[in-house]
Structures are given as C-alpha cells and as structure tokens.
Design an enzyme around this catalytic site. Sequence first.
Site, short mmCIF file in Angstrom:
data_model
loop_
_atom_site.label_atom_id
_atom_site.label_comp_id
_atom_site.label_asym_id
_atom_site.label_seq_id
_atom_site.Cartn_x
_atom_site.Cartn_y
_atom_site.Cartn_z
N ASP A 198 85.68 12.41 115.14
CA ASP A 198 85.44 12.46 113.69
C ASP A 198 85.91 11.16 113.03
O ASP A 198 85.24 10.61 112.16
CB ASP A 198 86.20 13.65 113.08
CG ASP A 198 85.94 14.93 113.87
OD1 ASP A 198 84.82 15.41 113.84
OD2 ASP A 198 86.87 15.41 114.55
N HIS B 19 89.08 20.27 113.42
CA HIS B 19 87.84 19.66 113.95
C HIS B 19 86.73 20.69 113.74
O HIS B 19 86.33 21.41 114.65
CB HIS B 19 88.00 19.31 115.43
CG HIS B 19 86.70 18.87 116.06
ND1 HIS B 19 86.02 17.75 115.67
CD2 HIS B 19 85.93 19.43 117.02
CE1 HIS B 19 84.92 17.63 116.36
NE2 HIS B 19 84.83 18.63 117.18
N1 NAI Z 1 86.61 17.83 120.04
C1 NAI Z 1 85.45 17.20 120.02
O1 NAI Z 1 85.30 16.21 119.30
C2 NAI Z 1 84.30 17.66 120.85
C3 NAI Z 1 84.39 18.80 121.61
N2 NAI Z 1 83.34 19.23 122.38
C4 NAI Z 1 83.56 20.43 123.17
O2 NAI Z 1 83.85 20.09 124.53
C5 NAI Z 1 83.55 21.19 125.37
C6 NAI Z 1 82.76 20.73 126.58
O3 NAI Z 1 81.51 20.23 126.19
P1 NAI Z 1 80.38 19.86 127.26
O4 NAI Z 1 80.92 19.01 128.34
O5 NAI Z 1 79.22 19.40 126.48
O6 NAI Z 1 80.04 21.32 127.84
P2 NAI Z 1 79.34 21.70 129.21
O7 NAI Z 1 78.92 23.12 129.11
O8 NAI Z 1 78.33 20.67 129.60
O9 NAI Z 1 80.54 21.58 130.23
C7 NAI Z 1 81.65 22.42 130.17
C8 NAI Z 1 82.13 22.60 131.58
O10 NAI Z 1 83.34 23.34 131.53
C9 NAI Z 1 83.35 24.15 132.67
N3 NAI Z 1 84.32 25.23 132.52
C10 NAI Z 1 84.17 26.43 131.90
N4 NAI Z 1 85.27 27.18 132.04
C11 NAI Z 1 86.15 26.43 132.74
C12 NAI Z 1 87.46 26.67 133.21
N5 NAI Z 1 88.10 27.83 132.99
N6 NAI Z 1 88.08 25.69 133.90
C13 NAI Z 1 87.45 24.52 134.15
N7 NAI Z 1 86.19 24.25 133.75
C14 NAI Z 1 85.56 25.19 133.04
C15 NAI Z 1 81.91 24.62 132.82
O11 NAI Z 1 81.64 25.08 134.13
C16 NAI Z 1 81.14 23.36 132.47
O12 NAI Z 1 80.84 22.58 133.62
C17 NAI Z 1 82.80 22.19 124.48
O13 NAI Z 1 83.70 23.19 124.06
C18 NAI Z 1 82.35 21.34 123.32
O14 NAI Z 1 82.11 22.11 122.16
C19 NAI Z 1 82.17 18.53 122.43
C20 NAI Z 1 82.02 17.38 121.68
C21 NAI Z 1 83.06 16.88 120.82
O1 OAA Z 2 79.74 19.98 117.20
C1 OAA Z 2 79.97 20.44 118.33
O2 OAA Z 2 79.87 21.61 118.66
C2 OAA Z 2 80.48 19.44 119.34
C3 OAA Z 2 81.56 18.73 118.66
O3 OAA Z 2 82.65 19.21 118.52
C4 OAA Z 2 81.21 17.48 117.96
O4 OAA Z 2 80.18 16.87 118.24
O5 OAA Z 2 81.99 17.09 117.10
#
Ligand code: NAI
Ligand code: OAA
Length: 329
Positions: free
Chosen positions: A160, A188
């Site tokens: 952000d 967030h």
């Molecule tokens: N804070 C931020 O700024 C942001 C946060 N996110 C969040 O990050 C997270 C991951 O996003 P992506 O990589 O796109 O999702 P994704 O679905 O591509 O990957 C998530 C992975 O986590 C694994 N997973 C699920 N449960 C698990 C566990 N207990 N232990 C270990 N691995 C586990 C899944 O098998 C999957 O491979 C989401 O919650 C998303 O909303 C995404 C973008 C920005």
């Molecule tokens: O918006 C979402 O769900 C993924 C995220 O946290 C971001 O891009 O900031």
Amino acid sequence: MSTSPVKVAVTGAAGQIGYSLLFRLASGSLLGPDTPIQLRLLEITPALKALEGVVMELDDCAFPTLDSVEIGDDPNHIFDGANLALLVGARPRTKGMERGDLLEANGAIFTAQGKALNEVAADDIRIGVTGNPANTNALIAMKNAPNIPADRFTALTRLDHNRAISQLAAKTGAKVSDISKMTIWGNHSATQYPDIFHAEIAGRNAAEVVGDQAWIENDFIPTVAKRGAAIIEARGASSAASAASATIDAARDWLQGSAEGDWVSMAVASDGSYGVPEGLISSFPVTTKNGDWEIVQGLEIDEFSRARIDASVAELAEERDAVSQLGLI
Ligand SMILES: NC(=O)C1=CN([C@@H]2O[C@H](COP(=O)(O)OP(=O)(O)OC[C@H]3O[C@@H](n4cnc5c(N)ncnc54)[C@H](O)[C@@H]3O)[C@@H](O)[C@H]2O)C=CC1
Ligand SMILES: O=C([O-])CC(=O)C(=O)O
C-alpha cells in the site's frame, strides 16, 4: 561470501506470490550478494509436487547466494531454526470479496503456524505476514506464540505504501525516489488511510505540492485503498509480483534499517500510540534498525486524518473480536 547463512522460511511457496518471491530471495534481493540464504519452504501436502518443480527452477538459476532449499508440509520441521519467516500461504480473495471475508478460512493456518514458530524458530526470529487478512493473521500468530516477543510480528502494508508513492509521483511528476515519509495507517483493507499530509516531495510538504484536497479525498485515497480489487478485476487474480516485491522491501528494511530521514509503513503491535488500542496490529509510520522498529512519534493528526485512522482501527478491533469469538486467539 563471508557471512554465515540466514534461514528464511516461506509459506505458500508454490503459490503466485511464492513464484516471484523465491527467485528474488534466492538471488540476493533481501540479504545482498554476500550473505548466503537457506530457503525453508512450507506448503500443504497436495502442493508439494508443484513446489518440487519450483525448486527445480531455483536449481536451474544457479544463484551463488542460494545455499540450500528444503521443502515440506510440517511447520515444526520447516520453521526449525528459522531466522525470518515470511507467512504468505493463505487463500487469496476473488472478485467481490473483501479481505476480511477470509478471516475464518485463513485464521486456522495462522494459529497452527504461530504455535510451530513458538516451538522451533530461532531466538532471533522475525515474522512478516503477507497472507490476508494480514493484520489479523499476524495478531493470531502472535497470540499463539507467547514465547516470541510481540514486536517480532509484523503485517505487510508496504505494498500500500509503495502504491501510494507511485500514485503521488504520477500526480506530481516527481520521481519516486524524491518522495519520503509516506504513511499507511490502520488495516491492509479498503479502510486503510494513506496519508500524504506528512509526506515530502524533495523536502516539500506533499499535500501542499499537490494543493488539491478533492484529489486527495476522491482520487488518491480510494485508488490506493482499492488497488488490490482493481488488480483482481483486471488480472483475474490478486497482485503477486508487486506483493512479492513489497514483502522483500519490508523485510529488507526491517533487517537492515530504513533510510536516514525517512520512514516506512509497517503493521505492528500498537503500544497505544496515536490512540490505537494497545495490542492491535495496525499500520504506522516506523523507523527500523537492525531488526527493531520504532513508531514515529509526535506527528500532528488533524480532524480529517483522525476520522480515517479511527475508522480503520475500528475495523481492526472488529476483526480481533471476530477471531476471538472463533477461538483463534
Ligand atoms: N498483504 C498484502 O499486501 C497482500 C497479500 N496477499 C495475500 O497473500 C496470500 C497469498 O496470495 P497468492 O500467492 O496469490 O495465493 P495462492 O493461492 O496463489 O497461493 C497460496 C498458497 O498458499 C498455500 N497454502 C495454503 N494453506 C497453507 C498452509 N497451511 N501452509 C502453507 N501453505 C499453505 C496454498 O497451497 C497455495 O499454494 C493471499 O492471502 C493474498 O490475499 C496478496 C497480495 C498482497
Ligand atoms: O487485494 C487483495 O486481495 C490482494 C491484496 O491484498 C492486495 O493486492 O493488496
């Protein structure tokens, strides 16, 4: 290469963010060219085969800084001796969801991982939570790890922060490197408050340079706060490479220190500063040094900012109450 290796655990390593994050970590973006990294990658059992493929690709890059890679589905094994844990693994939201809708689905993951970190992580462990809802997931992990100091848990609002810098640069024609003292307050989520009233552009107050309150209220704040949803709408999947980049920015600055005369946004356990109830994991302006952070004190908060900080903090308190009712903390 002279220094001893640093053990970095990454969860959700076979996911979208993992696919960008691991290669940046392995190539030295976090620790620099002189510090070897040992990657410890956690996934759920069905994703381990895909993760093996990612490890094959890591091997194929022949990164000089990559000392070793271990994968597994047991947090007690993967977190053993970890110096840094990047908790990315969680279900992402899809179109039409708010990040808070993921509380129940993802909360359980952070209970188990908090407990495991409490048992087996190294004494100097630092934990950065990217998985959503990031602030409250960090709270859950923290509450389930009573032997780890609370200040070792942070949640990611650096994406952000970076988005806010980029929007401000585009509006004013400034270079991103000329912008300092950006702040994200609160959660967030769509209630976050990106604050340019204390930001500077080449040393001048950013809000004064912009000189357009309507743009701040009706354009800048909603654009930054809703950028995640806009990316889901455009890409059909949530942000990944930018989230990985921000995860590295946040961890690097935490371990190596924020720039002199500047600060970064990080969600940390509140000590009551700026009226944010103690213990909530809320985003603040912080300076960092050698793995420690300090909330920047003494910023004047006017009525406009106060109302927005309060709204986001109220949402954090609601999320805390919800996970408390679910028995997760
Ligand atoms: N804070 C931020 O700024 C942001 C946060 N996110 C969040 O990050 C997270 C991951 O996003 P992506 O990589 O796109 O999702 P994704 O679905 O591509 O990957 C998530 C992975 O986590 C694994 N997973 C699920 N449960 C698990 C566990 N207990 N232990 C270990 N691995 C586990 C899944 O098998 C999957 O491979 C989401 O919650 C998303 O909303 C995404 C973008 C920005
Ligand atoms: O918006 C979402 O769900 C993924 C995220 O946290 C971001 O891009 O900031």
